[in-house]
Design an enzyme around this catalytic site. Structure first.
Site, PDB file in Angstrom:
ATOM      1  N   ASP A  12      35.722  37.730  48.907  1.00 59.46           N
ATOM      2  CA  ASP A  12      35.486  39.061  48.327  1.00 59.46           C
ATOM      3  C   ASP A  12      36.580  39.997  48.834  1.00 59.46           C
ATOM      4  OD1 ASP A  12      34.050  41.132  46.877  1.00 59.46           O
ATOM      5  OD2 ASP A  12      33.456  41.916  48.828  1.00 59.46           O
ATOM      6  N   SER A  13      36.698  41.128  48.174  1.00 58.73           N
ATOM      7  CA  SER A  13      37.651  42.137  48.631  1.00 58.73           C
ATOM      8  C   SER A  13      37.235  42.713  49.980  1.00 58.73           C
ATOM      9  CB  SER A  13      37.712  43.270  47.607  1.00 58.73           C
ATOM     10  OG  SER A  13      36.443  43.882  47.523  1.00 58.73           O
ATOM     11  N   TYR A  44      39.342  46.494  45.455  1.00 56.74           N
ATOM     12  CA  TYR A  44      40.123  45.798  44.432  1.00 56.74           C
ATOM     13  C   TYR A  44      39.940  46.448  43.055  1.00 56.74           C
ATOM     14  CZ  TYR A  44      41.562  41.568  47.046  1.00 56.74           C
ATOM     15  OH  TYR A  44      42.161  40.680  47.900  1.00 56.74           O
ATOM     16  N   GLY A  45      38.744  47.007  42.852  1.00 52.37           N
ATOM     17  CA  GLY A  45      38.393  47.531  41.528  1.00 52.37           C
ATOM     18  C   GLY A  45      39.271  48.679  41.066  1.00 52.37           C
ATOM     19  N   CYS A  75      33.022  38.097  44.215  1.00 54.09           N
ATOM     20  CA  CYS A  75      33.587  39.383  43.833  1.00 54.09           C
ATOM     21  C   CYS A  75      33.672  39.370  42.312  1.00 54.09           C
ATOM     22  CB  CYS A  75      34.980  39.530  44.452  1.00 54.09           C
ATOM     23  SG  CYS A  75      35.824  41.035  43.929  1.00 54.09           S
ATOM     24  N   THR A  77      35.028  41.584  40.397  1.00 56.54           N
ATOM     25  CA  THR A  77      36.346  42.040  39.949  1.00 56.54           C
ATOM     26  C   THR A  77      37.312  40.851  39.879  1.00 56.54           C
ATOM     27  OG1 THR A  77      35.834  44.130  41.037  1.00 56.54           O
ATOM     28  CG2 THR A  77      38.140  43.747  40.472  1.00 56.54           C
ATOM     29  N   CYS A 188      28.637  44.150  40.930  1.00 51.47           N
ATOM     30  CA  CYS A 188      29.609  44.234  42.023  1.00 51.47           C
ATOM     31  C   CYS A 188      28.826  43.763  43.239  1.00 51.47           C
ATOM     32  CB  CYS A 188      30.090  45.668  42.213  1.00 51.47           C
ATOM     33  SG  CYS A 188      30.972  45.913  43.777  1.00 51.47           S
ATOM     34  N   THR A 189      29.402  42.849  44.003  1.00 44.39           N
ATOM     35  CA  THR A 189      28.615  42.244  45.092  1.00 44.39           C
ATOM     36  C   THR A 189      28.302  43.222  46.219  1.00 44.39           C
ATOM     37  OG1 THR A 189      30.687  41.368  45.974  1.00 44.39           O
ATOM     38  CG2 THR A 189      29.321  39.868  44.653  1.00 44.39           C
TER      39      THR A 189
HETATM   40  N1  DGL Z   1      32.702  43.457  45.648  1.00 48.61           N
HETATM   41  C1  DGL Z   1      33.626  43.534  44.583  1.00 48.61           C
HETATM   42  C2  DGL Z   1      33.013  43.162  43.243  1.00 48.61           C
HETATM   43  O1  DGL Z   1      32.050  42.431  43.201  1.00 48.61           O
HETATM   44  C3  DGL Z   1      34.531  44.691  44.383  1.00 48.61           C
HETATM   45  C4  DGL Z   1      34.708  45.802  45.299  1.00 48.61           C
HETATM   46  C5  DGL Z   1      36.097  46.369  45.207  1.00 48.61           C
HETATM   47  O2  DGL Z   1      36.366  47.167  44.305  1.00 48.61           O
HETATM   48  O3  DGL Z   1      36.892  45.980  46.058  1.00 48.61           O
HETATM   49  O4  DGL Z   1      33.491  43.558  42.222  1.00 48.61           O
END
Ligand code: DGL
Length: 270
Positions: A12-13, A44-45, A75, A77, A188-189
């Site tokens: 994940d990020s 990351y988003g 993740c 994203t 989003c996790t």
């Molecule tokens: N946990 C990530 C997801 O499921 C993203 C969070 C981020 O934007 O870094 O999309």
């Protein structure tokens, strides 16, 4: 060569994938988990697709070098883009978006809300995938610009709950009160880590945490391949992060993970 005791990779990020690791520890407690959270580069988003792909390649190489028996892309994203790398990996790669779409497709609901990062929302991966699996459902997708970052910073901290709930209301009131969604996929996790706050604000709203389906799918895969870890005790959980080791150790404990080690790993700078 992978064996029954090889770890399952989780990427994940940041700490969002802790929600997936938690479900894995609850549903498949004997499995060893190897976690990579790229906290130094999150969120990351808010990055471009090319940037997300570059940062993801770094994490995939890490997992490949350590011989994981399967990889959970924890993740959403990254999952929107993961098809581009699937063939480069020697182990099966599971997408949390696919798991979320599978889960909600089996539910007796019509109007499905999805909250996610702005990137995930912009790809329309949830509406498209749910549309393929269950064309009768109506999907209302919404991107939350700041929520993942707020969760990363405030999870488990009593002082941070107000700011999380304010942001949840900003993002979810319209879905619940105007669109009258029948359920909401936590796309989003990071969001399942604040599901208690969502339940507090919208007690009648059923929530879908894709991690449950993800654990079921990986469990079935390992049964089929004879790769179930049959060690008697709790599996290990080794966490690597490009952010602060101390913070990750503290947050993992706050969300209830049983952790073996937390180590730092050099960041990939864009
Ligand atoms: N946990 C990530 C997801 O499921 C993203 C969070 C981020 O934007 O870094 O999309």
């Amino acid at each position: 060569m992978v064996t029954k005791t090889s770890p399952i990779g989780v990427i994940d990020s940041g700490i969002g994938g802790f929600s997936v690791a938690l479900k894995m520890q609850q549903m498949l407690p004997h499995e060893n988990l190897l976690y990579f959270g790229d906290g130094g580069n999150m969120p990351y988003g808010n990055h471009t697709a090319d940037e997300i792909l570059t940062m993801t390649r770094y994490m995939l190489r890490f997992m490949e070098e350590r011989g994981v028996k399967a990889l959970l892309v924890a993740c959403n994203t990254i999952s929107c883009l993961i098809d581009r790398y699937r063939d480069d990996m020697s182990c099966p790669v599971l997408s949390v978006v696919e798991a979320g779409a599978d889960a909600v497709s089996q539910m007796a609901v019509h109007k499905v809300g999805v909250i996610s990062t702005c990137f995930t929302h912009s790809t329309r991966c949830y509406p498209d995938l749910i549309g393929k699996k269950a064309p009768d459902k109506e999907v209302v997708s919404h991107g939350c610009p700041d929520l993942a970052k707020l969760v990363e910073a405030n999870v488990g901290d009593p002082k941070g709950q107000e700011v999380i709930e304010e942001d949840l209301k900003k993002n979810m009131d319209e879905l619940v009160h105007k669109h009258k969604i029948d359920c909401c996929v936590l796309g989003c996790t990071h969001y399942p880590l604040v599901s208690e706050n969502i339940n507090h604000l919208y007690p009648e709203l059923p929530l879908v945490d894709p991690a449950v389906q993800m654990a079921k799918t990986i469990g079935a895969y390992m049964e089929e391949k004879g790769l179930v870890n049959d060690q008697p005790g709790q599996g290990t959980l080794d966490i690597y992060t490009t952010a602060s080791v101390e913070e990750y150790r503290e947050k993992a404990a706050k969300v209830g993970l049983k952790v073996t080690s937390v180590q730092d790993y050099p960041i990939f700078k864009l």
